[in-house]
Design an enzyme around this catalytic site. Sequence first.
Site, PDB file in Angstrom:
ATOM      1  N   ASN A 159      -1.331   9.660 -10.121  1.00 44.12           N
ATOM      2  CA  ASN A 159      -2.547   8.914 -10.505  1.00 44.12           C
ATOM      3  C   ASN A 159      -3.825   9.517  -9.899  1.00 44.12           C
ATOM      4  O   ASN A 159      -4.907   9.370 -10.464  1.00 44.12           O
ATOM      5  CB  ASN A 159      -2.425   7.419 -10.174  1.00 44.12           C
ATOM      6  N   GLU A 257       2.081   5.297   1.756  1.00 43.22           N
ATOM      7  CA  GLU A 257       1.045   4.511   1.070  1.00 43.22           C
ATOM      8  C   GLU A 257       1.699   4.040  -0.223  1.00 43.22           C
ATOM      9  O   GLU A 257       1.892   4.817  -1.151  1.00 43.22           O
ATOM     10  CB  GLU A 257      -0.175   5.422   0.840  1.00 43.22           C
ATOM     11  N   CYS A 291      -3.240   2.071  -6.814  1.00 40.62           N
ATOM     12  CA  CYS A 291      -2.506   1.143  -5.938  1.00 40.62           C
ATOM     13  C   CYS A 291      -3.399   0.003  -5.471  1.00 40.62           C
ATOM     14  O   CYS A 291      -2.904  -1.015  -5.005  1.00 40.62           O
ATOM     15  CB  CYS A 291      -2.007   1.873  -4.702  1.00 40.62           C
ATOM     16  N   GLU A 467      -4.622   6.715   6.082  1.00 37.71           N
ATOM     17  CA  GLU A 467      -5.205   7.995   5.664  1.00 37.71           C
ATOM     18  C   GLU A 467      -6.714   7.835   5.703  1.00 37.71           C
ATOM     19  O   GLU A 467      -7.233   6.765   5.375  1.00 37.71           O
ATOM     20  CB  GLU A 467      -4.755   8.346   4.243  1.00 37.71           C
TER      21      GLU A 467
END
Length: 488
Positions: A159, A257, A291, A467
């Site tokens: 994505n 993640e 997400c 991150e």
Amino acid sequence: MTIADRLNDKTLFQTQSFINGAWVKGEGAVAVTNPSNDEVIAEIGDVGAAGARAAVDAAAAAFETWKKVSPFERAKLLMKWHALILENADDLGQLITLEMGKVLREAKGEVLYGASFIEWSAEEAKRIYGETIATPFPGTRGWTTHAPIGVVGCITPWNFPNAMITRKCAPALAAGCTMVIKPAPETPLSALALAELAKRAGIPDGVFNVVCGDAQEIGPVLTGSDAVKMVGFTGSTAVGKLLMRQAADGVKRVALELGGNAPFIVMDDADIEAAADGVVASKFRVSGQTCVSANRIIVQASVADKLVEALEKRVSALKAGDGFDGSTDVGPLIHHTAVERVDALVRNARDSGARIITGGKPMVDELGGSFYAPTLIEGGSADMDVACFEIFGPVASIYRVEDEAEAIAMANDTPYGLAAYLYTRDVSRVHRMTEALDYGMVGVNAPMVGAASTPFGGVKESGIGREGGKWGVEEFTELKYVLLGGVD
Ligand code: SIN
């Protein structure tokens, strides 16, 4: 030669993995298709477990020298990579649109977003500080350093085929680690283009490797090899759990993640027009395939009609289409199966009593098999699929609640905890509600949270680690404590 030249003569795509600074062909040919029209744009060979092992060996050998390169020098190389990415930003954006369909302006935005992690990390390379510590032992001194963790294996998603690589690699390289990246099979081209530019920037052979191929073969090499000290992954919670189990044997660090089920809460004192704009920005970006997309729009009943009206106007005006068409708002989904999955969620919602306000159907006849109409639904039961699972598609579903307590209870009623959004103008409410939300990130009157300088990541089953920012760099280091005796 520009990336566009390589795109035209296809040389980039005839070389299929990037191991120890060399282009390596794999076995067979896995088609990469443009989801917008199903055209095959490249065929990528699979380097399999053997290729992954070669990449790990190369990364392990390179680590011995890269970790000793001065942070100032590492920063310079990263800044060269950054400059080359900016020089080629248009081509890299086109590559993203071509291989995963997102609208070109979003794709170009992703390239800049991705590059910003390199710039930030290059600057941060010079600021990885240790501390001195008071000790209870006479005649001693204590201090800490941050040592690079070693070889990092990363599995990256389709994505954000560019930015999810740079968000991992840039801090890792800045810290002195070396990398083996396994990109999603749907989007290897952005990864290969980044490798090409890393090579041109002078990043030494073996520091940045890209292996394309079967995840079942490559994944276990990354999680199982003694030389790999950390595994990073962005993707589904199910795969994240599997990787975590595999990495447990070697007690490797994991940075995960994973999925989300983001609540987007609109309270009665909110600016409703701004909230409606926020829902559209969060929900329909990348056709809902992020997400952190708003998954459940939770609105206080007293302002719900106003929000529904504002959203209906906006969502029904969204134009679905090819990502290269400048008038398109919402591009295709990644596969036909993604469309089938989203449609099943919407049908389940309809069966649970939800009302389809606009959209609610695939656009196979109008646009092709990867398109789903921008959709707004309301009502149905709290346990219907669209409320419980990550939608990953252009479907916004609205739920009415009476008060703050009910909003928080509904928002937290999920195993996920990545991003949440809250629209309110009441400062006390901001504190009360952000503290009560079990999420790693909360956007207050802000529909987008990610940036190079900020910590991105979730709690509960949405992941482990952060991150971005200084935290993103620290993830790739081991804290080492030294005690020096005999200091009189
Ligand atoms: C993601 O969907 O994983 C990344 C989204 C972002 O960085 O904004």
